[in-house]
Design a protein around this motif. Structure first.
Motif, PDB file in Angstrom:
ATOM      1  N   GLY A 285       0.838  -1.207   0.000  1.00  0.00           N
ATOM      2  CA  GLY A 285       0.000   0.000   0.000  1.00  0.00           C
ATOM      3  C   GLY A 285       0.868   1.251   0.000  1.00  0.00           C
ATOM      4  O   GLY A 285       2.097   1.167   0.055  1.00  0.00           O
ATOM      5  N   ILE A 286       0.194   2.401  -0.057  1.00  0.00           N
ATOM      6  CA  ILE A 286       0.927   3.677  -0.103  1.00  0.00           C
ATOM      7  C   ILE A 286       0.920   4.287   1.296  1.00  0.00           C
ATOM      8  O   ILE A 286      -0.146   4.382   1.912  1.00  0.00           O
TER       9      ILE A 286
ATOM     10  N   TRP B  19       2.432  11.093 -12.528  1.00  0.00           N
ATOM     11  CA  TRP B  19       2.182  12.474 -12.927  1.00  0.00           C
ATOM     12  C   TRP B  19       1.711  12.513 -14.379  1.00  0.00           C
ATOM     13  O   TRP B  19       0.745  13.190 -14.728  1.00  0.00           O
TER      14      TRP B  19
HETATM   15  N1  ATP Z   1       0.747   0.264  -6.383  1.00  0.00           N
HETATM   16  C1  ATP Z   1       1.503   0.989  -5.561  1.00  0.00           C
HETATM   17  N2  ATP Z   1       1.808   0.551  -4.306  1.00  0.00           N
HETATM   18  C2  ATP Z   1       2.583   1.294  -3.483  1.00  0.00           C
HETATM   19  N3  ATP Z   1       3.114   2.492  -3.805  1.00  0.00           N
HETATM   20  C3  ATP Z   1       2.865   2.979  -5.044  1.00  0.00           C
HETATM   21  C4  ATP Z   1       2.056   2.261  -5.985  1.00  0.00           C
HETATM   22  N4  ATP Z   1       1.975   3.005  -7.105  1.00  0.00           N
HETATM   23  C5  ATP Z   1       2.701   4.119  -6.887  1.00  0.00           C
HETATM   24  N5  ATP Z   1       3.240   4.105  -5.656  1.00  0.00           N
HETATM   25  C6  ATP Z   1       4.079   5.150  -5.050  1.00  0.00           C
HETATM   26  O1  ATP Z   1       4.021   6.308  -5.852  1.00  0.00           O
HETATM   27  C7  ATP Z   1       5.344   6.685  -6.265  1.00  0.00           C
HETATM   28  C8  ATP Z   1       5.271   7.406  -7.583  1.00  0.00           C
HETATM   29  O2  ATP Z   1       4.889   6.523  -8.622  1.00  0.00           O
HETATM   30  P1  ATP Z   1       5.242   6.892 -10.114  1.00  0.00           P
HETATM   31  O3  ATP Z   1       4.689   5.838 -11.000  1.00  0.00           O
HETATM   32  O4  ATP Z   1       4.872   8.289 -10.372  1.00  0.00           O
HETATM   33  O5  ATP Z   1       6.823   6.859 -10.129  1.00  0.00           O
HETATM   34  P2  ATP Z   1       7.764   5.601  -9.944  1.00  0.00           P
HETATM   35  O6  ATP Z   1       7.001   4.345 -10.191  1.00  0.00           O
HETATM   36  O7  ATP Z   1       8.444   5.743  -8.637  1.00  0.00           O
HETATM   37  O8  ATP Z   1       8.791   5.845 -11.092  1.00  0.00           O
HETATM   38  P3  ATP Z   1       8.575   5.391 -12.630  1.00  0.00           P
HETATM   39  O9  ATP Z   1       7.129   5.414 -12.906  1.00  0.00           O
HETATM   40  O10 ATP Z   1       9.343   6.388 -13.418  1.00  0.00           O
HETATM   41  O11 ATP Z   1       9.144   4.031 -12.728  1.00  0.00           O
HETATM   42  C9  ATP Z   1       6.111   5.381  -6.255  1.00  0.00           C
HETATM   43  O12 ATP Z   1       7.509   5.609  -6.113  1.00  0.00           O
HETATM   44  C10 ATP Z   1       5.527   4.712  -5.017  1.00  0.00           C
HETATM   45  O13 ATP Z   1       6.070   5.241  -3.823  1.00  0.00           O
END
Ligand code: ATP
Ligand code: MG
Length: 448
Positions: A384-385, A412
């Protein structure tokens, strides 16, 4: 006053006259007393008022002196009546020399029409704003943002204008520096977005390569086997054409596995055709993804969108997690298939990253109809987040991944794309305690 005066005995009448003049004197003295005490009172009053006036003047002067903006009071024809210390400091002139002179002498030549307009507007009782360039003590021009209003006399008659000006040269420079920094940042951001696009293209290509590898390798294998079969069949047919004995032919038929070959050829050809069809399907999918221009809208089949995205994301990551798709039939949205694909792949990619290495790792994709909208959700059973990150995950460059592993642009970009199509994307907690992303997009009109 009774009795003798000057040695004479006074008559009754004279005595009455005396007492009348005495009463008059008393009255005069009393009035003088009154006038005198009123004079004293007035003097005290005057002194008090003077003191008050002085205090008010000191107060106003100190307020004017403390104003850092330039202040000029002038008549309708621009003759200066009063300036504040900020003006004197900026222009380097003495107050004596300034008072009575015309304001235009202190401004850049080209500003005269603008100054006249401002003063005229102020004099007419309108508040007007504009820029003027004051010649500073060191000869450079200082740009002032001027506000002009009416100047009144004691009878509330308009007798000119009051100009207040804030030096904005520094502000302008700071603004220009900020603007330059902003442009650089935008450029850097565009570069990063391009990089992220290239990275997702890379992921897509990796998925496609993996995907094509399978059918192509069994088409190759089948063709190789068919070629072997062809050799055996030709050998056998040659023997028949040569008129070999039935015994020899039976022997050859067995050793060359002619029966097994004829039984197998059908399924081999079928398999090869299937492989070729699979390749053709993949190519068709790719053409659909790449041929529509950004900003162009098409109707997108949600079920197919989810299946293709899941397929490619899983292949690109070589994921071990189970991906389940639960979509209502015939859901159609309007958008750009390639971009929506990018969004869903991003979400699945994040989900797969979150469940990596977990027992029973599972990513659930769902789509259903809500009134005039379609909701697509991507849920996982990962960690989870974190609450503290919830408000930041859609910000550009926010990532909890290790350096070099993620750009933090995925969500984003997804957010921007979904907003462009008039939808929303939100994050929350899934029923398994992992993360769940929900996209709501308007349903395509008259469809689904
Ligand atoms: N399904 C998920 N479970 C837990 N955390 C998540 C999940 N999806 C996103 N996040 C959180 O949101 C952050 C931002 O996600 P985002 O897709 O924008 O970038 P990223 O995945 O870190 O990098 P990239 O997409 O360039 O590989 C992630 O680093 C993570 O901390
Ligand atoms: Mg991501």
């Amino acid at each position: 006053m009774l009795g003798h005066q000057n040695g004479t005995v006074r008559t009754q009448g004279a005595m009455e006259l005396d007492s009348a003049s005495e009463a008059m004197w008393v009255d005069v003295i009393r009035r003088m007393d009154e006038v005198y005490s009123e004079l004293l009172r007035n003097e005290a009053d005057l002194e008090r008022k003077n003191a008050e006036l002085e205090e008010a003047q000191t107060f106003i002067s100190s307020v004017i002196a403390s104003v850092s903006d330039v202040l000029i009071a002038c008549s309708a024809d621009g003759r200066i009546k009063k300036v504040n210390p900020a003006f004197l400091k900026l222009t380097g002139h003495e107050e004596k020399a300034v008072l009575g002179s015309r304001i235009f002498g202190y401004l850049a030549e080209r500003d005269r029409p603008q100054a006249e307009r401002l003063i005229a507007a102020g004099h007419q009782g309108n508040v007007m704003e504009g820029d003027l360039h004051l010649i500073a003590a060191d000869g450079r021009e200082e740009c002032l943002a001027i506000r002009c209003a009416a100047l009144f006399d004691a009878g509330r008659r308009r007798i000119g204008a009051v100009l207040t000006g804030r030096p904005i040269s520094e502000l302008k420079q700071a603004y220009e520096a900020l603007h330059r920094a902003h442009m650089n940042l935008q450029q850097a951001q565009r570069r990063l977005i391009e990089q992220e696009k290239m990275a997702s293209l890379g992921r897509l290509v990796a998925g496609v390569a993996h995907e094509l590898n399978n059918p192509i390798s069994f088409v190759y294998g089948n063709i190789y086997t068919l070629d072997r079969y062809r050799k055996n069949l030709i050998f056998y047919l040659d023997a028949i054409h040569r008129g070999e004995t039935p015994e020899r032919l039976a022997e050859l038929r067995k050793s060359l596995k002619i029966d097994a070959i004829t039984a197998d050829v059908g399924s081999l050809l079928e398999g090869t055709l299937e492989g070729a069809n699979r390749v053709s399907d993949i190519v068709k999918n790719l053409r659909r993804l790449s041929f529509s221009k950004a900003g162009e809208r098409q109707t997108v089949d949600v079920g197919r969108l989810l299946r293709n995205s899941a397929h490619l994301a899983a292949k690109a990551k070589n994921a071990q997690a189970e991906i389940v798709i639960d979509s209502d039939p015939d859901l159609v949205i309007e958008g750009h298939e390639g971009q929506l694909h990018q969004v869903v792949v991003n979400l699945i990619d994040n989900a797969l990253h979150a469940v990596e290495g977990r027992d029973g790792a599972r990513v659930q994709l769902a789509a259903r109809r809500l009134d005039q909208a379609i909701e697509i959700s991507v849920a996982d059973n990962g960690p989870g987040i974190a609450e503290k990150d919830m408000g930041k995950i859609f910000e550009p460059f926010f990532t909890t991944k290790a350096v070099g592993e993620g750009t933090g642009l995925g969500l984003w970009i997804s957010f921007t794309i979904i907003e462009d199509f008039g939808g929303t994307i939100t994050a929350g907690r899934s029923k398994d305690g992992g993360a769940e992303f929900r996209i709501v997009l308007p349903a395509a009109e008259g469809r689904s």
